[in-house]
Design an enzyme around this catalytic site. Structure first.
Site, PDB file in Angstrom:
ATOM      1  CG  ASN A 112      19.313 -11.395  -4.651  1.00  0.00           C
ATOM      2  OD1 ASN A 112      20.270 -11.921  -5.222  1.00  0.00           O
ATOM      3  ND2 ASN A 112      18.935 -11.803  -3.450  1.00  0.00           N
ATOM      4  CG  ASP A 131      24.543 -15.926   0.889  1.00  0.00           C
ATOM      5  OD1 ASP A 131      24.274 -14.712   0.899  1.00  0.00           O
ATOM      6  OD2 ASP A 131      23.881 -16.774   1.510  1.00  0.00           O
TER       7      ASP A 131
HETATM    8  C1  IPE Z   1      21.604 -16.209  -3.143  1.00  0.00           C
HETATM    9  O1  IPE Z   1      21.811 -15.564  -1.933  1.00  0.00           O
HETATM   10  C2  IPE Z   1      21.775 -15.236  -4.276  1.00  0.00           C
HETATM   11  C3  IPE Z   1      23.109 -14.723  -4.476  1.00  0.00           C
HETATM   12  C4  IPE Z   1      24.167 -15.005  -3.783  1.00  0.00           C
HETATM   13  C5  IPE Z   1      23.247 -13.821  -5.577  1.00  0.00           C
HETATM   14  P1  IPE Z   1      20.601 -14.963  -1.092  1.00  0.00           P
HETATM   15  O2  IPE Z   1      21.201 -14.316   0.089  1.00  0.00           O
HETATM   16  O3  IPE Z   1      19.735 -14.129  -1.960  1.00  0.00           O
HETATM   17  O4  IPE Z   1      19.787 -16.272  -0.706  1.00  0.00           O
HETATM   18  P2  IPE Z   1      18.780 -16.536   0.489  1.00  0.00           P
HETATM   19  O5  IPE Z   1      17.768 -15.419   0.467  1.00  0.00           O
HETATM   20  O6  IPE Z   1      19.563 -16.543   1.762  1.00  0.00           O
HETATM   21  O7  IPE Z   1      18.190 -17.880   0.205  1.00  0.00           O
HETATM   22  C1  IPE Z   2      25.205 -12.132  -1.336  1.00  0.00           C
HETATM   23  O1  IPE Z   2      25.354 -11.610  -0.055  1.00  0.00           O
HETATM   24  C2  IPE Z   2      25.052 -11.050  -2.378  1.00  0.00           C
HETATM   25  C3  IPE Z   2      23.730 -11.019  -3.025  1.00  0.00           C
HETATM   26  C4  IPE Z   2      22.731 -11.798  -2.751  1.00  0.00           C
HETATM   27  C5  IPE Z   2      23.539 -10.026  -4.050  1.00  0.00           C
HETATM   28  P1  IPE Z   2      24.102 -11.190   0.816  1.00  0.00           P
HETATM   29  O2  IPE Z   2      23.787  -9.775   0.546  1.00  0.00           O
HETATM   30  O3  IPE Z   2      22.978 -12.139   0.607  1.00  0.00           O
HETATM   31  O4  IPE Z   2      24.688 -11.347   2.277  1.00  0.00           O
HETATM   32  P2  IPE Z   2      23.925 -11.895   3.546  1.00  0.00           P
HETATM   33  O5  IPE Z   2      23.406 -13.249   3.195  1.00  0.00           O
HETATM   34  O6  IPE Z   2      22.821 -10.934   3.831  1.00  0.00           O
HETATM   35  O7  IPE Z   2      24.968 -11.933   4.603  1.00  0.00           O
HETATM   36 MG    MG Z   3      22.470 -13.880   1.498  1.00  0.00          MG
END
Ligand code: IPE
Ligand code: IPE
Ligand code: MG
Length: 250
Positions: free
Chosen positions: A77, A29
């Site tokens: 997602n 993340d």
């Molecule tokens: C969790 O991260 C999913 C992945 C890293 C693939 P998210 O960014 O989707 O989670 P939330 O929305 O902050 O809980």
């Molecule tokens: C994790 O990074 C990747 C996925 C969830 C696919 P994010 O895209 O959630 O990055 P932040 O949390 O917005 O910084």
């Molecule tokens: Mg995220």
């Protein structure tokens, strides 16, 4: 270990490479925030995150961690803009093409957790081909990629599959145990994660391996995933090695 013998917080601890965790699971993340900090589009963050994943996967193989599970795309997602979803799926495709080309040489097995049925046919085909080819790679280093994965969705799919087996006379409702249900999960046959890591400063599971993490150790860091390095993983493992895992005992 008595608390006074533990190194104070902030001081780097050494990893004992003779007793590494068998299974490390990481919520990758922070890609979006990494890009935003640099004035780049979120998709650039995902590309940088894919590089961090490659580095960490090779590092885990090199130090001898048998299982690495990474959260790449959750069932939630899909709520993101179409353009971002497509960019993530494109990065996954590139990675799998690379895996198929170099899998035997690199000695990785690749497995997927998640409902692959709703992916585009070409991506699903790459996933299935990677898993099939993995059977030819000797066991030892396996990467599990969670793709369209949600822990609750996994449990529902498992229960439905078990129900279908009950109706077909292949399973007995009277014999349902934790082991039986575990056998229907995406992680069937794979040991539970010992260490679950979430970078990016968030302190939540976000539907990642809720059943399998029942007794995992958790490690959180403010580092954003694209900045995650083997040194950061070493810190997590060293901390993990100071934990006293009691599993409900004394
Ligand atoms: C969790 O991260 C999913 C992945 C890293 C693939 P998210 O960014 O989707 O989670 P939330 O929305 O902050 O809980
Ligand atoms: C994790 O990074 C990747 C996925 C969830 C696919 P994010 O895209 O959630 O990055 P932040 O949390 O917005 O910084
Ligand atoms: Mg995220």
């Amino acid at each position: 270990m008595a608390f006074w013998k533990k190194k104070p917080a902030g001081e780097a601890r050494e990893v004992d490479f003779s007793r590494l965790p068998d299974h490390v699971a990481i919520i990758m993340d922070g890609n979006g925030r990494w890009a935003k900090k640099r004035g780049l589009p979120r998709t650039a963050g995902h590309a940088a995150g894919a590089e961090a994943f490659r580095t960490i996967a090779y590092y885990c193989r090199d130090i001898g961690i048998p299982y690495l599970t990474v959260y790449a795309f959750s069932t939630e997602n899909w709520r993101r803009p179409q353009e971002e979803v497509s960019a993530i799926m494109g990065l996954l495709k590139n990675y799998l093409l690379e895996v198929l080309e170099k899998m035997e040489r690199d000695g990785f097995r690749v497995h997927f957790f998640g409902d692959l049925s709703v992916l585009s046919p070409d991506l699903r085909d790459l996933c299935l081909r990677s898993m099939e080819r993995s059977k030819q790679v000797p066991p030892g280093h396996q990467v599990n990629i969670c793709l369209n994965y949600g822990g609750r969705d996994e449990l529902i799919r498992a229960v439905k599959a078990w129900q279908a087996d009950c109706q077909a006379g292949k399973a007995d409702p009277a014999d349902l145990t934790e082991e039986v249900l575990s056998g229907y999960l995406d992680s069937a046959g794979i040991p539970d994660p010992d260490l679950v890591i979430r970078p990016s400063g968030e302190l939540r599971l976000s539907n990642f391996l809720p059943w399998q993490s029942a007794y995992a150790e958790f490690w959180f860091s403010d580092v954003l995933w694209p900045d995650f390095t083997p040194e950061v993983l070493n810190q997590a493992i060293a901390d993990f090695q100071t934990r006293d895992r009691r599993f409900g005992g004394v």
